[in-house]
Motif scaffolding. Structure first.
Motif, mmCIF file in Angstrom:
data_model
loop_
_atom_site.group_PDB
_atom_site.id
_atom_site.type_symbol
_atom_site.label_atom_id
_atom_site.label_comp_id
_atom_site.label_asym_id
_atom_site.label_seq_id
_atom_site.Cartn_x
_atom_site.Cartn_y
_atom_site.Cartn_z
ATOM 1 N N GLY A 94 -4.007 -3.629 -0.145
ATOM 2 C CA GLY A 94 -3.705 -3.606 1.286
ATOM 3 C C GLY A 94 -2.409 -2.880 1.560
ATOM 4 N N PRO A 95 -1.932 -2.992 2.783
ATOM 5 C CA PRO A 95 -0.695 -2.310 3.141
ATOM 6 C C PRO A 95 0.543 -2.907 2.459
ATOM 7 C CG PRO A 95 -1.529 -3.580 5.002
ATOM 8 C CD PRO A 95 -2.562 -3.648 3.920
ATOM 9 N N ASP A 96 0.505 -4.149 2.069
ATOM 10 C CA ASP A 96 1.627 -4.768 1.363
ATOM 11 C C ASP A 96 1.388 -4.622 -0.128
ATOM 12 O OD1 ASP A 96 2.721 -5.490 3.819
ATOM 13 O OD2 ASP A 96 1.633 -7.382 3.836
ATOM 14 N N ARG A 97 2.323 -3.973 -0.820
ATOM 15 C CA ARG A 97 2.120 -3.584 -2.207
ATOM 16 C C ARG A 97 3.036 -4.347 -3.153
ATOM 17 N NH1 ARG A 97 -2.316 -1.224 -1.974
ATOM 18 N NH2 ARG A 97 -1.889 -0.277 -3.967
ATOM 19 N N GLY A 98 2.663 -4.339 -4.412
ATOM 20 C CA GLY A 98 3.491 -4.907 -5.461
ATOM 21 C C GLY A 98 3.860 -3.825 -6.459
ATOM 22 N N LEU A 99 5.015 -3.966 -7.056
ATOM 23 C CA LEU A 99 5.476 -3.059 -8.100
ATOM 24 C C LEU A 99 5.628 -3.868 -9.378
ATOM 25 C CD1 LEU A 99 6.701 -0.334 -9.096
ATOM 26 C CD2 LEU A 99 8.917 -1.190 -8.300
ATOM 27 N N VAL A 100 5.069 -3.343 -10.478
ATOM 28 C CA VAL A 100 5.206 -3.985 -11.781
ATOM 29 C C VAL A 100 5.746 -2.931 -12.749
ATOM 30 C CG1 VAL A 100 4.069 -5.341 -13.577
ATOM 31 C CG2 VAL A 100 3.162 -5.391 -11.248
ATOM 32 N N ILE A 101 6.798 -3.299 -13.477
ATOM 33 C CA ILE A 101 7.389 -2.392 -14.461
ATOM 34 C C ILE A 101 7.277 -3.049 -15.831
ATOM 35 C CG2 ILE A 101 9.456 -1.151 -15.198
ATOM 36 C CD1 ILE A 101 10.416 -1.287 -12.256
ATOM 37 N N TYR A 102 6.661 -2.326 -16.768
ATOM 38 C CA TYR A 102 6.459 -2.827 -18.125
ATOM 39 C C TYR A 102 7.321 -2.065 -19.117
ATOM 40 C CZ TYR A 102 2.197 -5.144 -16.507
ATOM 41 O OH TYR A 102 1.309 -5.946 -15.852
ATOM 42 N N ASP A 116 8.152 -1.674 -0.819
ATOM 43 C CA ASP A 116 7.685 -0.711 0.172
ATOM 44 C C ASP A 116 7.273 0.540 -0.585
ATOM 45 O OD1 ASP A 116 7.285 1.068 2.258
ATOM 46 O OD2 ASP A 116 9.375 1.138 2.866
ATOM 47 N N ASP A 117 5.953 0.760 -0.719
ATOM 48 C CA ASP A 117 5.477 1.887 -1.519
ATOM 49 C C ASP A 117 5.894 3.241 -0.940
ATOM 50 O OD1 ASP A 117 3.587 1.297 0.579
ATOM 51 O OD2 ASP A 117 2.135 2.591 -0.409
ATOM 52 N N GLU A 118 6.142 3.293 0.355
ATOM 53 C CA GLU A 118 6.564 4.558 0.972
ATOM 54 C C GLU A 118 8.015 4.902 0.621
ATOM 55 O OE1 GLU A 118 5.637 4.505 5.140
ATOM 56 O OE2 GLU A 118 3.535 4.091 4.752
ATOM 57 N N SER A 119 8.781 3.922 0.143
ATOM 58 C CA SER A 119 10.184 4.167 -0.203
ATOM 59 C C SER A 119 10.381 4.507 -1.672
ATOM 60 C CB SER A 119 11.031 2.938 0.146
ATOM 61 O OG SER A 119 10.781 1.883 -0.784
ATOM 62 N N PHE A 120 9.350 4.395 -2.500
ATOM 63 C CA PHE A 120 9.479 4.616 -3.942
ATOM 64 C C PHE A 120 9.795 6.084 -4.229
ATOM 65 C CE2 PHE A 120 7.957 5.659 -8.172
ATOM 66 C CZ PHE A 120 8.420 4.610 -8.928
ATOM 67 N N LYS A 121 10.916 6.310 -4.919
ATOM 68 C CA LYS A 121 11.333 7.664 -5.296
ATOM 69 C C LYS A 121 11.818 7.611 -6.741
ATOM 70 C CE LYS A 121 11.556 9.633 -0.977
ATOM 71 N NZ LYS A 121 10.448 8.985 -0.369
ATOM 72 N N ALA A 122 11.267 8.480 -7.572
ATOM 73 C CA ALA A 122 11.695 8.540 -8.969
ATOM 74 C C ALA A 122 12.358 9.880 -9.241
ATOM 75 C CB ALA A 122 10.496 8.343 -9.886
ATOM 76 N N ASP A 123 13.382 9.853 -10.093
ATOM 77 C CA ASP A 123 14.043 11.070 -10.543
ATOM 78 C C ASP A 123 14.190 10.962 -12.063
ATOM 79 O OD1 ASP A 123 16.418 9.486 -11.065
ATOM 80 O OD2 ASP A 123 16.954 9.684 -8.952
ATOM 81 N N VAL A 124 14.951 11.831 -12.686
ATOM 82 C CA VAL A 124 15.060 11.818 -14.144
ATOM 83 C C VAL A 124 15.791 10.592 -14.687
ATOM 84 C CG1 VAL A 124 14.865 14.315 -14.394
ATOM 85 C CG2 VAL A 124 17.116 13.285 -14.145
#
Length: 182
Positions: A94-102, A116-124
């Protein structure tokens, strides 16, 4: 005449065998990640293969000795990023998301929470995102709480977070915001 052509084209598509698509794989120097789509449910599971254990690691959905599987048919997982020894997964439908880091070295879960999946930003160096704090929304920390609730949404207090690839740790800042969620 048009109807006949459309029906004939449709019949050809239905009768034609589907082309078998190969598995989707991502890798880096240490890991091969094989995405295994669920047959009857939304999302994927992920087969994790160490390249040091198997230097010729194959992109195959058949689990081999030494492989680890992340996710089950009940987990609506979607790959966000493989970075070093870390796998970041978006969880939810749905619109509300979860983040899992392994941590792939031992399969441990480093972080799990709403984001907030729209705010996720990854860099090096890492990944930044807004995550739920669990704090109760009030007029003080959420000035637009009345408008959010009037629209039958839930005011959620979030904090800016950063996952540092070198340290393998999530740091949550004191910078907060209020966001409408379902």
């Amino acid at each position: 005449m048009k109807t006949t052509l459309v029906l004939a084209a449709l019949a050809t598509l239905i009768a034609a065998p589907a082309l078998a698509a190969g598995p989707t794989c991502v890798s880096n120097a240490d890991w091969l990640i094989v995405e295994k789509p669920h047959k009857d449910d939304v999302g994927n599971s992920y087969i994790v293969r160490s390249k040091s254990a198997s230097p010729q690691a194959a992109c195959s959905t058949k689990a081999a000795k030494g492989d680890r599987v992340i996710g089950t048919n009940d987990d609506p997982f979607f790959l966000l990023k493989l970075a070093g020894n870390y796998l970041m997964i978006d969880a939810g439908t749905g619109p509300d998301r979860g983040l899992v880091i392994y941590d792939l070295r031992d399969g441990s879960e480093i972080f799990s929470g709403g984001y907030d999946d729209e705010s996720f930003k990854a860099d090096v160096a890492g990944a930044s995102f807004w995550t739920e704090t669990g704090a109760k929304a009030t007029r003080k920390n959420c000035p637009n709480i009345a408008a959010i609730e009037k629209d039958y949404l839930t005011p959620t207090i979030e904090a800016k977070a950063r996952f540092d690839f070198a340290k393998g740790a999530v740091t949550v800042s004191k910078d907060t915001r209020c966001r409408a969620t379902q």
